[in-house]
Structures are given as C-alpha cells and as structure tokens.
Enzyme design. Structure first.
Site, PDB file in Angstrom:
ATOM      1  N   LYS A  11       3.416   4.843  -2.741  1.00 28.63           N
ATOM      2  CA  LYS A  11       2.485   4.041  -2.761  1.00 28.63           C
ATOM      3  C   LYS A  11       1.654   4.010  -1.897  1.00 28.63           C
ATOM      4  O   LYS A  11       2.294   3.549  -0.453  1.00 28.63           O
ATOM      5  CB  LYS A  11       3.552   3.055  -3.279  1.00 28.63           C
ATOM      6  CG  LYS A  11       2.764   1.466  -4.082  1.00 28.63           C
ATOM      7  CD  LYS A  11       3.167   0.866  -3.674  1.00 28.63           C
ATOM      8  CE  LYS A  11       3.878  -0.577  -2.900  1.00 28.63           C
ATOM      9  NZ  LYS A  11       3.936  -1.742  -2.954  1.00 28.63           N
ATOM     10  N   LYS A  19      12.191  -3.000   1.494  1.00 23.12           N
ATOM     11  CA  LYS A  19      11.620  -4.107   2.829  1.00 23.12           C
ATOM     12  C   LYS A  19      12.991  -4.175   3.308  1.00 23.12           C
ATOM     13  O   LYS A  19      13.015  -3.984   4.973  1.00 23.12           O
ATOM     14  CB  LYS A  19      11.192  -5.165   2.224  1.00 23.12           C
ATOM     15  CG  LYS A  19      10.027  -5.186   1.209  1.00 23.12           C
ATOM     16  CD  LYS A  19       9.420  -6.276   1.656  1.00 23.12           C
ATOM     17  CE  LYS A  19       7.498  -6.029   1.239  1.00 23.12           C
ATOM     18  NZ  LYS A  19       7.304  -7.769   0.830  1.00 23.12           N
ATOM     19  N   LYS A  73      -0.144  -1.016   2.945  1.00 25.78           N
ATOM     20  CA  LYS A  73       0.204  -1.853   4.220  1.00 25.78           C
ATOM     21  C   LYS A  73       0.664  -1.200   5.884  1.00 25.78           C
ATOM     22  O   LYS A  73      -0.102  -1.170   6.530  1.00 25.78           O
ATOM     23  CB  LYS A  73      -0.201  -3.285   4.114  1.00 25.78           C
ATOM     24  CG  LYS A  73      -0.865  -3.988   2.694  1.00 25.78           C
ATOM     25  CD  LYS A  73      -0.342  -5.613   2.961  1.00 25.78           C
ATOM     26  CE  LYS A  73      -1.880  -6.204   1.932  1.00 25.78           C
ATOM     27  NZ  LYS A  73      -0.871  -7.321   1.754  1.00 25.78           N
TER      28      LYS A  73
HETATM   29  P1  AMP Z   1       0.887  -7.802  -1.459  1.00 26.92           P
HETATM   30  O1  AMP Z   1       0.015  -7.148  -0.164  1.00 26.92           O
HETATM   31  O2  AMP Z   1       1.238  -7.123  -1.354  1.00 26.92           O
HETATM   32  O3  AMP Z   1       0.588  -9.101  -1.405  1.00 26.92           O
HETATM   33  O4  AMP Z   1      -0.063  -7.017  -3.132  1.00 26.92           O
HETATM   34  C1  AMP Z   1      -1.785  -7.939  -3.690  1.00 26.92           C
HETATM   35  C2  AMP Z   1      -1.896  -6.660  -4.838  1.00 26.92           C
HETATM   36  O5  AMP Z   1      -2.012  -5.491  -4.701  1.00 26.92           O
HETATM   37  C3  AMP Z   1       0.042  -7.366  -5.477  1.00 26.92           C
HETATM   38  O6  AMP Z   1      -1.193  -7.204  -7.159  1.00 26.92           O
HETATM   39  C4  AMP Z   1       0.307  -5.900  -6.294  1.00 26.92           C
HETATM   40  O7  AMP Z   1       0.567  -5.198  -7.172  1.00 26.92           O
HETATM   41  C5  AMP Z   1      -1.105  -5.313  -6.114  1.00 26.92           C
HETATM   42  N1  AMP Z   1      -0.847  -3.777  -4.747  1.00 26.92           N
HETATM   43  C6  AMP Z   1      -0.430  -3.354  -3.926  1.00 26.92           C
HETATM   44  N2  AMP Z   1       0.079  -1.783  -3.638  1.00 26.92           N
HETATM   45  C7  AMP Z   1      -0.497  -1.873  -4.267  1.00 26.92           C
HETATM   46  C8  AMP Z   1      -1.086  -0.072  -4.410  1.00 26.92           C
HETATM   47  N3  AMP Z   1      -0.336   0.796  -3.943  1.00 26.92           N
HETATM   48  N4  AMP Z   1      -1.492   0.292  -5.937  1.00 26.92           N
HETATM   49  C9  AMP Z   1      -1.678  -0.683  -6.744  1.00 26.92           C
HETATM   50  N5  AMP Z   1      -1.567  -2.309  -6.718  1.00 26.92           N
HETATM   51  C10 AMP Z   1      -0.941  -2.202  -5.589  1.00 26.92           C
END
Ligand code: AMP
Ligand code: TRP
Length: 348
Positions: free
Chosen positions: A207, A115, A210
């Site tokens: 991956k 990041k 967002k």
């Molecule tokens: P975040 O949006 O970064 O707060 O992520 C929220 C949750 O979604 C966390 O548990 C992440 O590990 C999961 N997550 C985010 N991106 C992915 C992805 N591409 N595949 C699987 N899990 C994800």
C-alpha cells in the site's frame, strides 16, 4: 424502525506526508459527497498520538491536513471541518465504547497487528483501543455514511458491531427514553472508485503509505510539479505494453496501480483508460500520467502553501468547526449517558 437522517463523517490522521492514496482513496470522495450530503470532516489528532508524535510537528501537521481539505475543495462553511481533540465528546464516547466492544473483536484488527509489529507488549493501550475511538468519532454524530479507503473496512465493521451491541444491550432503556428501537445507526462504509487502494510506486504489492521510508514510493500532496513528474517517471513497471481490458492487468500489480491512478485522476474508470491507451508502452503512458498528476495536484499544493502562510485563518476554521460539531455531538452524548444510566453532566 428508527430512521436516521443521512450524514457523512470521515477522518484523516495528521501524521505527515498526505499522499496520493489519501487524496484519491478519501479526500476526492469527501469533496464529491458535499453536493448530496451533510458532511463532517475531522482531523483525528487523538488517533495520531496512539504512536509517538513530536509535539511541534503534530501542531504543524494538524494545520496541514486542514489546509489540504480546504485546498482540495472542501467547503468549511457549508460543511464542518474540525479537529477531534477540540470536541470532547469523541474521547468521552470512546470510553463508553471501550466498555461495549469486546477484547476478542479488537484482537482481530489487522491494522493493530501491522502497526504494533512484533513488539506488541510495547504498543500503547491507545493503539489497541483505536477502533473504539473511531466508532465514537462516527457515532457521536449518528453518522450514516463513512467514505474511506479499503484499509478501513475492518474498522467500519467493528463500528457497526459496536453500534448494534449498544442498541441491543440497552434496548429497554433506549425504548423507554423515547429513542425507538435503535439509538445508533449502523454506519455504512463508502469504499468506491478506481483508487480505494493506491499502491506504492516502488512495489505494486504494498500500500502507498505515509510511513514508507522511500519517498519515491508515494506522491505527496505537497510535492512540486518536477517532483511529481520524476516520481511517475521512476515508478516501477513491467516490460509489457498496456492491455486493452482490465482482465489483462491480472498479475501485473504495478501496471494495475498506474492505470487505477490515471482513472481516478481523470475521473473515469480502468475500462475507459484501457480502451484509450491499450497497446501503449509505459514510455508513452507515463508522461501522460505525469502530466495529468501535475495538472490535478500542483494547484492543490499551491493553495495549501497559501493557506498555511496564515495559520490564524486555519485555526479560525477549526475553532468554528469544533463549535458546530460540538453542537451536534454534545446532545447525542448526553442522551448516551442517560441511556447507560450515568447522571446528567453538571452545568458548566
Ligand atoms: P490515514 O492517513 O491513515 O488517516 O488515512 C486517511 C484516509 O486515506 C483513510 O480513509 C484511508 O483509508 C485512506 N488511505 C490511506 N492510504 C491509502 C491508500 N494507499 N489507498 C487508498 N486510500 C488510502
Ligand atoms: N482510522 C482512520 C485511518 O487511519 C482515520 C479515522 C479516524 C476515521 N476516525 C475515523 C475514518 C472515522 C473514518 C471515520 O485512516
């Protein structure tokens, strides 16, 4: 040995564009755990501001993640849904953990490196200390189980190390104050299912995220049926038909990803999907995947829209959740202060 009652905690950042990775890697798991555990699900806005967020957008996105939780099937009455900044224990405990965790541990965090990018001097101090806030989120409730996607594994290890160091450094006071041989549990990551790492639809080695500039790389939870179908149709694939066993997916990241997504949406395994669809061309498999994705996701988008039309309801859920969360976290924080040697808070 101190025994800790099982308790689930997890968080999602309100940083926009909740996508299929968030849904399959995290939210679907959150929903399932409600049957067997006491659960707290948190919209982690203090994590979000470790990078710049437009203030008006942030408020909107906090409500959107809350709506997604509820629309996906999280029950805010039976469990607790709340917003991190509304419970001050998170920030307070994070400071104490800033003084427990070591620079060397945080220097190893790959998410910070990704990041912060090349310009590390210009990253916020909050972005560096982010994992300590995450440890505080979990341990303010003495949570024992944390459902997350694969990308959070390293942060969970740091939370365990921090809990263990706290238990060790303060062992004498912990015992003297009647907390037994451990104050904090060592929280366990729950990284399960066929979609713990959902990849970009444009590049099977990246991956789903967002922040990917291409909207075609991800299916957003707010996409309508046509949008979902179109993104699946355009998803990158290879020219081979589907294999009939998972071994045949090796070296085929895009195929592996679409099969994993199908399995997770259908609630089965990769094995099962390949047993059924092995030999099929993508021209035949993609329409089935699109149909399944629309069937599972479109109702969530509809319900989110309905909920978001009534922000007062969402704010009410968060307010109620924050009160119930604070009722758990505040006494734990008071005990932490006592253990560390800080005087009790003055009465408010
Ligand atoms: P975040 O949006 O970064 O707060 O992520 C929220 C949750 O979604 C966390 O548990 C992440 O590990 C999961 N997550 C985010 N991106 C992915 C992805 N591409 N595949 C699987 N899990 C994800
Ligand atoms: N860091 C997590 C992510 O980016 C979000 C998060 C914050 C979290 N606090 C948490 C996840 C506590 C689990 C438990 O996905």
């Amino acid at each position: 040995m101190t025994i800790f009652a099982p308790r689930v905690f997890s968080g999602v950042q309100p940083t926009g564009n909740l996508h299929l990775g968030n849904y399959l890697g995290a939210i679907v798991r959150f929903v399932a755990l409600q049957d067997t555990h006491e659960c707290l699900y948190c919209v982690v806005d203090l994590h979000a501001i470790t990078v710049w967020q437009d203030p008006a957008e942030l408020k909107r996105q906090i409500r959107e993640v809350t709506a997604a939780f509820i629309a996906a099937g999280i029950d805010p009455k039976a469990h607790i849904v709340f917003n991190q900044s509304q419970v001050s224990a998170h920030a307070e405990l994070a400071w104490i953990f800033n003084c427990v965790a070591r620079m060397g541990w945080l220097n190893r965090m790959t998410q910070f490196k990704e990041k912060a990018g090349k310009d590390r001097e210009n990253a916020s101090v909050g972005l560096f200390a982010y994992p300590n806030l995450m440890s505080a989120d979990i341990l303010a409730y003495k949570a024992t189980h944390v459902p997350v996607g694969e990308d959070q594994k390293q942060h969970l290890e740091l939370a365990r190390d921090t809990a263990a160091k706290f238990n060790h450094d303060y062992a004498e006071t912990i015992a003297a104050l009647g907390h037994g041989d451990a104050f904090f549990p060592l929280p366990e990551p729950l990284i399960q299912g066929p979609a713990t790492r959902v990849m970009s639809l444009r590049d099977g080695t990246k991956k789903m995220s967002k922040s990917d500039p291409s909207d075609y790389s991800r299916i957003n939870l707010t996409d309508d049926a046509d949008g979902i179908a179109q993104k699946v149709r355009k998803a990158k694939t290879d020219p081979e038909p589907l294999p009939s066993e998972p071994k045949g997916l090796e070296g085929r990241p895009e195929a592996d990803n679409l099969v994993g997504i199908y399995a997770a949406l259908a609630g089965t395994s990769r094995d099962q999907v390949l047993a059924e669809h092995g030999g099929a061309q993508f021209s035949a498999f993609k329409p089935l995947l699109a149909e399944l994705a629309v069937e599972k996701l479109a109702p969530i988008a509809g319900e989110m829209r309905r909920l978001l039309a009534d922000p007062a309801y969402i704010d009410g859920v968060l307010g109620d959740g924050a009160e119930r969360a604070a009722a758990i976290a505040d006494p734990i924080l008071a005990d932490v202060k006592d253990v560390v040697g800080l005087l009790a808070s003055r009465r408010r």
